[in-house]
Design an enzyme around this catalytic site. Structure first.
Site, short mmCIF file in Angstrom:
data_model
loop_
_atom_site.label_atom_id
_atom_site.label_comp_id
_atom_site.label_asym_id
_atom_site.label_seq_id
_atom_site.Cartn_x
_atom_site.Cartn_y
_atom_site.Cartn_z
N ARG A 177 0.82 -1.23 0.00
CA ARG A 177 0.00 0.00 0.00
C ARG A 177 0.85 1.27 0.00
O ARG A 177 0.39 2.32 0.43
CB ARG A 177 -0.98 0.01 1.17
CG ARG A 177 -1.95 -1.17 1.17
CD ARG A 177 -3.13 -0.96 2.07
NE ARG A 177 -3.93 -2.17 2.14
CZ ARG A 177 -3.82 -3.08 3.10
NH1 ARG A 177 -2.95 -2.91 4.07
NH2 ARG A 177 -4.56 -4.15 3.09
N LYS A 191 1.95 11.10 -11.84
CA LYS A 191 1.05 10.19 -12.57
C LYS A 191 1.79 8.89 -12.81
O LYS A 191 2.87 8.87 -13.40
CB LYS A 191 0.64 10.80 -13.90
CG LYS A 191 -0.52 11.76 -13.80
CD LYS A 191 -1.08 12.02 -15.18
CE LYS A 191 -2.20 13.03 -15.17
NZ LYS A 191 -2.73 13.28 -16.53
N GLU A 193 6.78 16.99 -26.22
CA GLU A 193 6.24 17.50 -24.95
C GLU A 193 6.81 18.88 -24.63
O GLU A 193 6.12 19.72 -24.05
CB GLU A 193 6.55 16.53 -23.81
CG GLU A 193 5.98 15.11 -23.98
CD GLU A 193 4.47 15.01 -23.78
OE1 GLU A 193 3.82 16.04 -23.51
OE2 GLU A 193 3.94 13.90 -23.93
N LYS A 244 5.69 22.35 -15.79
CA LYS A 244 4.91 21.21 -15.29
C LYS A 244 4.70 21.32 -13.79
O LYS A 244 3.61 21.06 -13.28
CB LYS A 244 5.60 19.90 -15.63
CG LYS A 244 4.84 18.69 -15.09
CD LYS A 244 4.65 17.59 -16.06
CE LYS A 244 3.70 16.53 -15.52
NZ LYS A 244 3.69 15.32 -16.32
N GLU A 278 -5.67 16.58 -11.33
CA GLU A 278 -6.26 16.82 -12.64
C GLU A 278 -7.76 17.04 -12.58
O GLU A 278 -8.53 16.33 -13.22
CB GLU A 278 -5.91 15.68 -13.61
CG GLU A 278 -6.18 16.06 -15.05
CD GLU A 278 -5.54 15.12 -16.06
OE1 GLU A 278 -4.35 14.82 -15.92
OE2 GLU A 278 -6.23 14.71 -16.99
N ARG A 332 -4.64 20.80 -14.90
CA ARG A 332 -3.62 19.82 -15.27
C ARG A 332 -3.93 19.11 -16.58
O ARG A 332 -3.02 18.67 -17.29
CB ARG A 332 -3.45 18.80 -14.14
CG ARG A 332 -2.34 17.81 -14.44
CD ARG A 332 -1.92 16.98 -13.24
NE ARG A 332 -0.88 16.05 -13.62
CZ ARG A 332 -0.14 15.36 -12.79
NH1 ARG A 332 -0.33 15.50 -11.49
NH2 ARG A 332 0.79 14.55 -13.22
N ASN A 367 -2.30 17.71 -21.54
CA ASN A 367 -2.58 16.63 -22.48
C ASN A 367 -2.92 17.13 -23.88
O ASN A 367 -3.56 16.41 -24.66
CB ASN A 367 -3.73 15.76 -21.94
CG ASN A 367 -3.26 14.88 -20.79
OD1 ASN A 367 -2.24 14.21 -20.89
ND2 ASN A 367 -4.01 14.91 -19.70
N HIS A 385 -2.81 14.72 -26.75
CA HIS A 385 -2.69 13.37 -26.21
C HIS A 385 -3.91 12.50 -26.46
O HIS A 385 -3.79 11.28 -26.55
CB HIS A 385 -2.40 13.43 -24.70
CG HIS A 385 -0.98 13.81 -24.38
ND1 HIS A 385 -0.41 14.98 -24.82
CD2 HIS A 385 -0.01 13.16 -23.67
CE1 HIS A 385 0.86 15.04 -24.38
NE2 HIS A 385 1.11 13.95 -23.68
N HIS A 438 -3.16 9.24 -28.05
CA HIS A 438 -3.43 7.93 -27.44
C HIS A 438 -4.18 7.03 -28.42
O HIS A 438 -3.93 5.83 -28.50
CB HIS A 438 -4.25 8.10 -26.16
CG HIS A 438 -3.46 8.61 -25.00
ND1 HIS A 438 -4.01 8.89 -23.79
CD2 HIS A 438 -2.13 8.87 -24.87
CE1 HIS A 438 -3.08 9.33 -22.96
NE2 HIS A 438 -1.93 9.33 -23.60
N HIS A 483 5.66 7.52 -27.96
CA HIS A 483 4.62 8.38 -27.40
C HIS A 483 4.68 9.80 -27.97
O HIS A 483 3.66 10.36 -28.40
CB HIS A 483 4.78 8.41 -25.87
CG HIS A 483 3.83 9.33 -25.18
ND1 HIS A 483 2.46 9.17 -25.25
CD2 HIS A 483 4.04 10.43 -24.41
CE1 HIS A 483 1.87 10.13 -24.54
NE2 HIS A 483 2.82 10.91 -24.02
#
Lengths: 438, 438
Positions: free
Chosen positions: A195, A217, A259, A301, A311, A315, A319, A322, A326, A339
Site C-alpha cells: 500500500r 502520474k 512534450e 509542469k 487533474e 492539469r 494533455n 494526447h 493515445h 509516445h
C-alpha cells in the site's frame, strides 16, 4: 550572501559576455538568466520558477572556498505539494553525486526498476550512487523488457514478484531508472506495494525528464486504452542527469521534444519562441540548450501540478494532442510509434480542430507544423488508423466525463488553451475526416 | 431542537424502561445509551463515538411530523479524516432507503462489484436503491467468483475489463457489495481505475461490517502473502444494512466475531466484558446485540483510523493475531480457513506469547480461550502449518521494518496492547514450538 534582486541583477549583467552563450543563434529570452552547472556562477532561477533554489545554496556557490571543494550544486526545481513536495535536480554528472540520491532513500533496502536497454548503460552507476560510502543499504534490481507494449499488468507483476521474493518491507525505496514506461510502472508498483513505499525517479529520456517523471502520474495500459490503471503517487525526488541523454537514440530524443513544444503552446509563448530559434541546437544535442529546455519544461509542469495535482481541470491542459495521440498509439499498437511521435501528430490534429473552430489564426497552425517538421516528428497519423478507431479509443479516454469527451484545444494568442467539452462536434468530425482515410 | 447534553440526559433516562432491553441477560454497560432504528428515539452517540450524528439529524427525529413521514435515520458513525471523512450508516432496512446511497453517488454511472453468492441475494435490491426515483443513473455490475482464493490480480482485472468495456469514466462510482474480499478488491479497483474513482462500501458479512469496510485499506493477495498489493483509499460512505446478516452462514458469522473480540482485547475492556456476557446472544443473532457489536466495533476502528490513517503505528494494533493468522491462511491455502478463523487461532498465539513474555497474567489467556470457544472459533492453528511455514510467511509480513518483525502483543491489564519489535525472540520461538508439530 543573500540572493536579493540586486545581486541577481549584478550577476546577470556579468554573464552577458561569458562563454555560456556560445552560439550566435542560441538565443535566450531576455527575462531568463540561466547558468548551467558551473560552480563559478549562481544557479539563478527564472521568473517562471515555482520555487527558487534556496538562498543558502546560492550563497554556497558564491563562496570561493566551497566552489573549489564541493561538487557543483544542481539546478533545482521544486514541486510544491504541501507535505508531498519534492525537488527535481537537473544537471550534468549528478549520478556522480551520491548524496543527492542517498538523502532521499528511507530504510535500508532499495529496488531499482529498469529495462534491458538502460540497465547495461546506467544500472551499475546508479547502484554505486546508492551505496557509495553507505554500507547499510542493499540494492536489488529488476530488469524489464523495453517498450510501451510491456507497460501491462503481467510485466508489473514481475516488479511485485521481485520485491516480495527479496522480502522488501514498507521502509524500502523503489527507484525508477529509465524512460516514461519504467517511471510509470515503477511508480505504480511503489504506490501499490504494501500500500505504498518510497519512490525515486531517475529519468533517462527527454520524454521522461520533461514530462512523465514529474507530477506523480503512474500507471499501466489496458489493451483497450493507455494509462487506464494507475495512481497519483509522488516521488521523493527526481534526479535528472543530463549526461544520460548522450546515449539516447535520435528518434527518442525527438519524441521528447513533442512534450517540450507542448508547454510552449499551452502556456508559455516565450518558451515556444525560444524553441523556434533553438530547435536546431536541441536536435544537435547542445547540452546547454537541452538543459534549458528540460528546466523550463519542469518549471511549467511543476507549476501546473502544484495548482491541480489530481487533474480536476488545469492539469488536463498538459494533455494537448494526447487524446488524438493515445488513439494513434492504441490503434497502431503500442510500441510501433513512440509516445511523442503520436503526441506530435495528435497536436497537429488538435491545432487543426482549434483552427476549424475559429479559435486560433492560421499563423499558429503553420508555426506548429514547421517546428514539428524541424524536430523530425510526424504531423499526420498513420494511414492504418481509421476514423472509427479514433472514435472508439477516444470514447474510453480518461477525460470523458458523463459521456462527454473533453479536449484540450488552443484558443486565443499563442500560449493559451482551453480544456472543454463545449465545442462543435462537426469540427471534431471534420478534423478526423481530414486526417483519416476512412 | 438542539441535542444539548441536558436533552440527551433526559432521553437516556426515558429509555431505561423501554422495551429495547428485552432480555434480562442482555447487559449494556451503564455508560452506553443506544437506540436502534426507532424513529421515536434520538440516535444517541456513546462516549466512544468519534463524531456524533449531526444535531440536525437528531432534531429531525424529534419532530413528531417528520417521524411519521420519513424513514428512520440510521445510526451513524463518522470516520474523521479531514476532507476524506465519511459516514458509516448502521441499521436494519437501510437498503430500502435509496437516498442514503444516492447522495454519495457522483456522476451518472455506477459499477457494482459483487460475487456469485451475494449477487442472487442482494444485487437487485442494491440496483433498485441506486436507481429508484433517479433515472439519470445507470448501473453495471460484475460478479466475481466467491472466496479468498480469488482475491488476486487475475480476478481484479475482470473489474477493470468490465469498467473499461462499459466505458465508465472518472465520474463513475464503484460499489462493493459483499464481504471483505469484495470490499478490498473493489476498493483497490476504484483506487486504480483512471487513477481513482468514487467508491461506496455495502458490506454484507460481520467481518466486513466491523472491520474491513472501514478505514480504506484495499488490496489483493500475492501467492507469497496476503494483501501485499493495494492502496489506502477511503470510500464515500459505508452502508451497513444489518438485515443482510440474516443470510450469513454460521461459520462466516463466527469468523466476524474474531475481529469484534479483537477490539475488546486491544483497547476496550468494557466492550470485551460486554461480549463475555453476550456472546450467546451474538451467536443467536439477536439483532440488537449484533447492531451494538457492529456499532461499537466501527467506533473503535474509526477512532484508530482517524488517528493513524496510513498505519505508522497505532493502526497496526488492529492487527492483533493477524501476523500469525496470515501465516495460517497462506500456509493452509487461501479459502480453506476463513480470515476470522485464522485470526482467532493467531490471537491465541499472540496472547500465549504475551504471557510467555510476562506481559499479561494468565486470567487473560483463559478468558480469550473461553470466549473464542464459545464463538465456535479455532484456538490452535491447523496441524499442516509447520514452524518453517510460519517463519517464512511472517518474514514477508507488511509489519517487517528493516528486517525486524514487529508484532501486536497484549501488555498490562485487559484492553492494553503494544506494537513492537522489542521482544525476546525466544518467546516467539516457544510459542511457535508450542503450537506447531514441527
Amino acid at each position: 550572501m543573500s540572493s536579493s534582486s540586486s545581486t541577481l541583477s549584478h550577476l546577470s549583467l556579468s554573464l552577458s559576455s561569458s562563454s555560456f552563450i556560445h552560439k550566435p543563434n542560441f538565443l535566450y529570452p531576455t527575462t531568463i538568466h540561466y547558468l548551467h552547472f558551473n560552480p563559478k556562477f549562481v544557479s539563478l532561477s527564472t521568473k517562471r520558477t515555482i520555487c527558487a533554489s534556496s538562498s543558502s545554496s546560492s550563497s554556497q556557490l558564491m563562496d570561493p572556498f566551497l566552489s573549489k571543494t564541493q561538487p557543483p550544486i544542481p539546478t533545482t526545481v521544486h514541486v510544491d505539494l504541501g507535505d508531498r513536495s519534492y525537488p527535481i535536480y537537473i544537471g550534468s554528472g549528478l549520478l556522480n553525486q551520491p548524496h543527492l540520491l542517498q538523502r532521499h532513500v528511507h530504510g535500508k533496502r532499495v529496488l531499482v526498476v529498469t529495462n534491458t536497454t538502460v540497465a547495461p548503460l546506467y544500472l551499475d552507476k546508479v547502484v554505486d550512487a546508492l551505496t557509495r560510502g553507505n554500507q547499510n543499504v542493499s540494492v536489488e534490481s529488476v530488469i524489464l523488457p523495453d517498450g510501451e507494449q510491456y507497460k501491462d499488468m503481467d510485466t508489473l507483476m514481475k516488479v511485485f514478484d521481485k520485491a516480495i521474493e527479496s522480502r522488501l518491507d514498507r521502509r524500502s525505496t523503489f527507484v525508477a531508472l529509465g524512460g516514461g514506461v519504467i517511471g510509470d510502472m515503477c511508480g505504480f508498483a511503489a504506490a501499490s506495494f504494501l500500500r505504498g513505499v518510497n519512490f525515486i525517479q531517475i529519468p533517462t529520456t527527454v520524454m521522461a525528464q520533461v514530462d512523465s517523471s514529474v507530477g506523480g502520474k503512474t500507471g499501466i495500459n489496458h489493451h483497450l486504452g493507455k494509462n487506464l490503471i494507475g495512481a497519483f503517487y509522488q516521488p521523493q525526488c527526481v534526479l535528472i542527469d543530463t549526461d544520460t541523454l548522450n546515449t539516447l537514440p535520435e528518434r527518442e530524443l525527438a519524441s521528447g521534444f513533442a512534450e517540450v513544444i507542448k508547454y510552449g503552446l499551452i502556456r508559455d509563448a516565450d518558451f515556444f519562441e525560444w524553441q523556434e530559434k533553438n530547435i536546431h541546437a536541441l536536435m544537435a544535442r547542445d547540452p546547454n540548450a537541452l538543459a534549458y529546455a528540460i528546466k523550463r519544461s519542469c518549471e511549467n509542469k511543476a507549476e501546473v501540478v502544484s495548482l491541480d495535482e489530481k487533474e480536476s481541470g488545469l492539469r488536463a491542459t498538459l494533455n494537448l494532442g494526447h487524446t488524438f495521440g493515445h488513439a494513434i498509439e492504441t490503434g497502431v499498437g503500442y510500441g510501433q510509434w513512440l509516445h511523442g511521435e503520436a503526441v506530435a501528430a495528435g497536436t497537429v490534429m488538435a491545432v487543426d480542430m482549434s483552427y476549424r473552430l475559429g479559435w486560433i489564426d492560421d499563423s499558429i497552425v503553420k508555426r506548429v507544423g514547421e517546428i514539428l517538421k524541424q524536430a523530425k516528428l510526424p504531423t499526420t497519423p498513420p494511414e492504418t488508423v481509421t476514423m472509427d478507431m479514433f472514435k472508439s479509443v477516444m470514447a474510453v479516454d480518461k477525460k470523458v466525463a458523463d459521456g462527454l469527451l473533453r479536449l484540450i484545444l488552443l484558443k486565443g494568442p499563442l500560449g493559451n488553451c482551453v480544456f472543454t467539452g463545449d465545442y462543435d462536434r462537426k469540427a471534431l468530425d471534420d478534423t478526423l475526416g481530414a486526417f483519416c482515410k476512412s
